[in-house]
Scaffold this motif. Structure first.
Motif, mmCIF file in Angstrom:
data_model
loop_
_atom_site.group_PDB
_atom_site.id
_atom_site.type_symbol
_atom_site.label_atom_id
_atom_site.label_comp_id
_atom_site.label_asym_id
_atom_site.label_seq_id
_atom_site.Cartn_x
_atom_site.Cartn_y
_atom_site.Cartn_z
ATOM 1 N N HIS A 144 17.109 18.926 13.320
ATOM 2 C CA HIS A 144 17.489 19.035 14.732
ATOM 3 C C HIS A 144 18.920 19.545 14.822
ATOM 4 C CE1 HIS A 144 17.541 18.338 18.950
ATOM 5 N NE2 HIS A 144 18.468 17.414 18.873
ATOM 6 N N PRO A 145 19.134 20.744 15.385
ATOM 7 C CA PRO A 145 20.475 21.320 15.388
ATOM 8 C C PRO A 145 21.315 20.936 16.599
ATOM 9 C CG PRO A 145 18.947 22.922 16.228
ATOM 10 C CD PRO A 145 18.138 21.703 15.847
ATOM 11 N N THR A 146 22.609 21.018 16.415
ATOM 12 C CA THR A 146 23.548 20.942 17.527
ATOM 13 C C THR A 146 23.539 22.283 18.249
ATOM 14 O OG1 THR A 146 24.945 19.496 16.179
ATOM 15 C CG2 THR A 146 25.946 20.462 18.135
ATOM 16 N N LEU A 147 23.437 23.343 17.454
ATOM 17 C CA LEU A 147 23.448 24.705 17.957
ATOM 18 C C LEU A 147 22.534 25.536 17.067
ATOM 19 C CD1 LEU A 147 24.954 26.619 19.988
ATOM 20 C CD2 LEU A 147 26.643 26.966 18.196
ATOM 21 N N ALA A 148 21.700 26.371 17.668
ATOM 22 C CA ALA A 148 20.792 27.222 16.890
ATOM 23 C C ALA A 148 21.087 28.682 17.184
ATOM 24 C CB ALA A 148 19.342 26.911 17.239
ATOM 25 N N HIS A 149 21.012 29.507 16.144
ATOM 26 C CA HIS A 149 21.238 30.942 16.289
ATOM 27 C C HIS A 149 20.022 31.686 15.740
ATOM 28 C CE1 HIS A 149 23.157 34.828 16.358
ATOM 29 N NE2 HIS A 149 22.879 34.985 15.073
ATOM 30 N N PHE A 150 19.510 32.618 16.523
ATOM 31 C CA PHE A 150 18.362 33.414 16.108
ATOM 32 C C PHE A 150 18.782 34.873 15.980
ATOM 33 C CE2 PHE A 150 16.652 29.693 18.152
ATOM 34 C CZ PHE A 150 15.657 29.311 17.276
ATOM 35 N N VAL A 151 18.525 35.462 14.835
ATOM 36 C CA VAL A 151 18.879 36.848 14.580
ATOM 37 C C VAL A 151 17.877 37.783 15.247
ATOM 38 C CG1 VAL A 151 19.257 38.574 12.779
ATOM 39 C CG2 VAL A 151 20.029 36.234 12.441
ATOM 40 N N ASP A 152 16.617 37.377 15.254
ATOM 41 C CA ASP A 152 15.598 38.216 15.884
ATOM 42 C C ASP A 152 14.592 37.345 16.624
ATOM 43 O OD1 ASP A 152 13.781 37.245 13.879
ATOM 44 O OD2 ASP A 152 14.528 38.785 12.541
ATOM 45 N N VAL A 153 13.918 37.945 17.577
ATOM 46 C CA VAL A 153 12.991 37.195 18.438
ATOM 47 C C VAL A 153 11.783 36.675 17.660
ATOM 48 C CG1 VAL A 153 11.633 39.146 19.278
ATOM 49 C CG2 VAL A 153 12.014 37.172 20.744
ATOM 50 N N GLU A 154 11.413 37.342 16.566
ATOM 51 C CA GLU A 154 10.270 36.879 15.772
ATOM 52 C C GLU A 154 10.518 35.496 15.180
ATOM 53 O OE1 GLU A 154 11.471 40.054 15.359
ATOM 54 O OE2 GLU A 154 9.836 41.045 16.433
ATOM 55 N N ALA A 155 11.759 35.184 14.880
ATOM 56 C CA ALA A 155 12.085 33.856 14.351
ATOM 57 C C ALA A 155 11.958 32.790 15.430
ATOM 58 C CB ALA A 155 13.510 33.855 13.784
ATOM 59 N N PHE A 156 12.161 33.180 16.675
ATOM 60 C CA PHE A 156 12.055 32.229 17.783
ATOM 61 C C PHE A 156 10.608 32.043 18.213
ATOM 62 C CE2 PHE A 156 12.368 31.167 22.369
ATOM 63 C CZ PHE A 156 13.054 29.983 22.250
ATOM 64 N N HIS A 157 9.856 33.128 18.232
ATOM 65 C CA HIS A 157 8.439 33.109 18.593
ATOM 66 C C HIS A 157 7.614 33.631 17.409
ATOM 67 C CE1 HIS A 157 8.870 32.116 22.806
ATOM 68 N NE2 HIS A 157 9.822 33.006 22.917
ATOM 69 N N PRO A 158 7.342 32.773 16.433
ATOM 70 C CA PRO A 158 6.602 33.249 15.249
ATOM 71 C C PRO A 158 5.169 33.635 15.570
ATOM 72 C CG PRO A 158 7.071 30.893 15.069
ATOM 73 C CD PRO A 158 7.682 31.379 16.343
#
Length: 67
Positions: free
Chosen positions: A53-67
């Motif tokens: 569980h993160p304090t802050l999350a960073h996504f480089v690309d949308v595929e990582a957010f919506h697999p």
């Protein structure tokens, strides 16, 4: 209103002075089991937010957010 990540990190660290733990793919993810995440502010990269569980999350690309 824009979100300023640098300001957020500085203010959070001032209010709750803990070190930051950056968790991504590979060895850093395996290392989590040896730590108590409550001792850190956690920044996750891409899919690592599914592992801890993160304090802050960073996504480089949308595929990582919506697999």
């Amino acid at each position: 209103m824009t979100f300023n990540v640098v300001k957020f990190v500085k203010e959070l660290t001032t209010l709750s002075p803990k070190p930051w733990l950056v968790v991504g793919k590979g060895p850093s993810t395996d290392f989590i089991s040896r730590l108590d995440p409550r001792d850190y502010h956690v920044l996750t990269l891409n899919h690592a937010c599914l592992v801890i569980h993160p304090t802050l999350a960073h996504f480089v690309d949308v595929e990582a957010f919506h697999p």
